[in-house]
Design an enzyme around this catalytic site. Sequence first.
Site: not given
Length: 435
Positions: A15, A44, A191, A206
């Site tokens: 992202v 960062a 994943e 969510k």
Amino acid sequence: MNSPLKVAVLGCGSVGSQVVRLLGEQADDLAARVGARVELAGVAVRRLDAPREVDVPAELLTTDAAALVARDDIDLVIEVIGGIEPARSLILSALENGASVVTANKALLAEDGPTLFEAAEKAGRDLYYEAAVAGAIPILRPLRESLAGDRVTRVLGIVNGTTNFILDKMDTSGAGFSDALEEAQALGYAEADPTADVEGFDAAAKAAILASLAFHSRVTAADVHREGITDVSAGDVRSAREMDSVVKLLAIAELVPGGAGEDPGVSVRVHPAMIPRSHPLASVREAYNAVFVESEAAGQLMFYGPGAGGSPTASAVLGDLVTVARNQRQGTRGAGESAYADRAVLPMGETRTRYHVAIDVDDRAGVLAAVALAFAEHGVSIQTVRQEGRGNDAQLVVVSHEATDAALAATVEHLRGMEIVRDVTSVMRVEGVEE
């Protein structure tokens, strides 16, 4: 043109890298929309030498995220590292140092959102988080702003692409859970450790965010009843097909009327359920997401699109960036937390829905009557029963009318203690059907 808006990005993964890319590619458009140049002031990362999807000038990279958010020239911080810490500390530091924050961190918002909102209020800064739920789908802003004059009564959604892909493959190909999960992993939809998705943790976070916005009450992930899809079998999917239904992992938040003189409560849950193929959510395929909203004045609304991925999520992040930047230039703030209703979150046992129950029984006279009596004793009304013989055994498939979760659980416990019952092989909720 006003002085540049300086932006710090925390994280440069799937992202974050797309956020950095879009900040560069859409610089002129963003400047026109904001009224000032948007200048990337720092990124960062955990490792300076890690491979990245985009080229970031070396002078912008830093491993010292704390120092980056503490700089007094940073106007806005975008947090896309995820998790609880150090994200929480970094966001709080950014707000304290005068920067507004845009985040995609659903886990943090669902666990400790009030702390973040209070810090933003104290600092007089914005905290926006459209990207935290359903990727590019604009659902949080409509709940917070577009429907602010309405009364939302129910939010029903498919908010996890991994589980939707798996269940869709089980429905369309007849595959079992393990094979469908393996395919999802091979295609990059799941994943290597899919626990957060298949056990419902992602969807529960969510659901908490959606419920908080829809019902103006503080709801955390711990308040959400959660069940995953690991126990969904090919037989469950086949039974749904025989009912002209599909199995979906649903996030459901609804306003539950109180008794005489009592305020309404809120029910929030995540679990697999059968829904009719005629329901709009049934047609949501593969890794897509959709959220179905019901309100008193607007009626039924559905929001549909890609619910994850670097570019879709980055699109939502930049949408928030433009809004926050405009607010800063105008010396205003957007809406903060709205928790005035302070509604109680009801225990799952009080939630009412319909159920599909598969029961292996002895194939002999009187069995059906005994099973029906067990349902009746616990106040669970039967809508339909289907029986299939298997030699000396039979399977009963019962679909109930609406009943409380506690009543259904008591019924199942009763059934499992009956001599004529070999096993209760499946219990699944049925949603999206009018009584």
